[in-house]
Design a protein around this motif. Structure first.
Motif, PDB file in Angstrom:
ATOM      1  N   ASP A   1      65.622  -4.175  28.008  1.00  0.00           N
ATOM      2  CA  ASP A   1      65.691  -5.642  28.011  1.00  0.00           C
ATOM      3  C   ASP A   1      67.110  -6.149  27.777  1.00  0.00           C
ATOM      4  O   ASP A   1      67.305  -7.305  27.397  1.00  0.00           O
ATOM      5  N   TRP A   2      68.086  -5.305  28.000  1.00  0.00           N
ATOM      6  CA  TRP A   2      69.479  -5.665  27.748  1.00  0.00           C
ATOM      7  C   TRP A   2      70.273  -5.721  29.056  1.00  0.00           C
ATOM      8  O   TRP A   2      70.070  -4.908  29.956  1.00  0.00           O
TER       9      TRP A   2
ATOM     10  N   GLY B   1      73.266 -10.522  20.805  1.00  0.00           N
ATOM     11  CA  GLY B   1      73.647  -9.231  21.356  1.00  0.00           C
ATOM     12  C   GLY B   1      74.371  -8.371  20.348  1.00  0.00           C
ATOM     13  O   GLY B   1      74.351  -8.629  19.143  1.00  0.00           O
TER      14      GLY B   1
ATOM     15  N   PRO C   1      71.011 -10.029  25.544  1.00  0.00           N
ATOM     16  CA  PRO C   1      69.621 -10.161  25.997  1.00  0.00           C
ATOM     17  C   PRO C   1      69.558 -10.622  27.451  1.00  0.00           C
ATOM     18  O   PRO C   1      70.289 -11.528  27.853  1.00  0.00           O
TER      19      PRO C   1
ATOM     20  N   THR D   1      65.237 -12.954  31.506  1.00  0.00           N
ATOM     21  CA  THR D   1      64.280 -12.226  32.335  1.00  0.00           C
ATOM     22  C   THR D   1      63.765 -13.028  33.523  1.00  0.00           C
ATOM     23  O   THR D   1      63.327 -12.449  34.517  1.00  0.00           O
TER      24      THR D   1
END
Length: 234
Positions: free
Chosen positions: A134-135, A186, A208, A211
């Motif tokens: 997810d990074w 982060g 992050p 998304t």
């Protein structure tokens, strides 16, 4: 604070049209360089102050990390080429984060400025932008001398330039990088690379992912061996 610095710079530029002895011209050139350093320091301090207060991530725009990195690399490519440094992308994937575009540019530029400052002539700087879980990850590797172990604990402190300072930096660049990364949820890390064929520093920024606009991860994909805009990626 910007106003008096700008006024002094204009006055110094006006001296270009005045007949001055050679020694006086050298002093004027030194004065102009000093004002440029002061202006750069002020910009860094303003960036640091802005990120003392943590912004609200949901209120920040979505921005392409890979495209911003390409733009900054393109800006710095002439400087790297002038020093014989091979600056290019080893890996690049489309990833989106939430951040003010100008602040993301400061984060990337500070890291690349630091790598350029410590990479010797004929060295290389490899950039990677990719997704990891997810990074969104930005990785920059240089071929400089690395950082003494004792300095790694303090290198992110404001105004700390290490036990082997180089150039005319104020010791704020990496501190600003950490403040920005922290404020975005982060993280940042620096690692000494100690392989038989490579030494230097590996800087890794994890932010992050936003998304909503990110595609599914496809793993690291190499870019072509040469990109005319960004130089060799070997």
């Amino acid at each position: 604070m910007r106003t008096p610095i700008t006024a002094l710079s204009l006055q110094a530029e006006n001296l270009d049209a005045v007949e001055l002895p050679e020694g006086a011209r050298g002093r004027v050139a030194a004065l102009r360089q000093g004002m440029q350093r002061t202006r750069h320091l002020l910009d860094q301090l303003m960036a640091l102050a802005r990120y003392e207060a943590k912004p609200i991530a949901s209120e920040m725009p979505q921005v392409s990390l890979d495209q911003t990195a390409k733009e900054i690399a393109a800006d710095l490519l002439p400087l790297a080429a002038g020093r014989g440094i091979d600056l290019g992308f080893e890996v690049v994937e489309p990833v989106v984060v939430r951040c003010e575009p100008a602040i993301l540019a400061i984060l990337i530029r500070n890291l690349l400025d630091n790598a350029l400052r410590h990479t010797p002539r004929g060295g290389r700087i490899d950039i990677g932008v990719y997704r990891e879980d997810d990074w969104a990850v930005l990785q920059i590797e240089d071929s400089g001398p690395g950082i003494p172990a004792a300095d790694l604990e303090r290198i992110f402190e404001p105004f700390y330039r290490g036990s082997r300072p180089q150039g005319e930096g104020a010791g704020l660049g990496l501190s600003i990088v950490r403040r920005i990364a922290d404020s975005l949820g982060g993280e940042v890390s620096l690692q000494n690379m100690t392989g038989h064929d490579r030494s230097g520093i590996r800087a890794i920024i994890r932010l992050p992912l936003s998304t909503a606009l990110n595609q599914p991860s496809i793993g690291k994909q190499p870019v072509p061996s040469f990109d005319p805009r960004f130089g060799s990626t070997s």
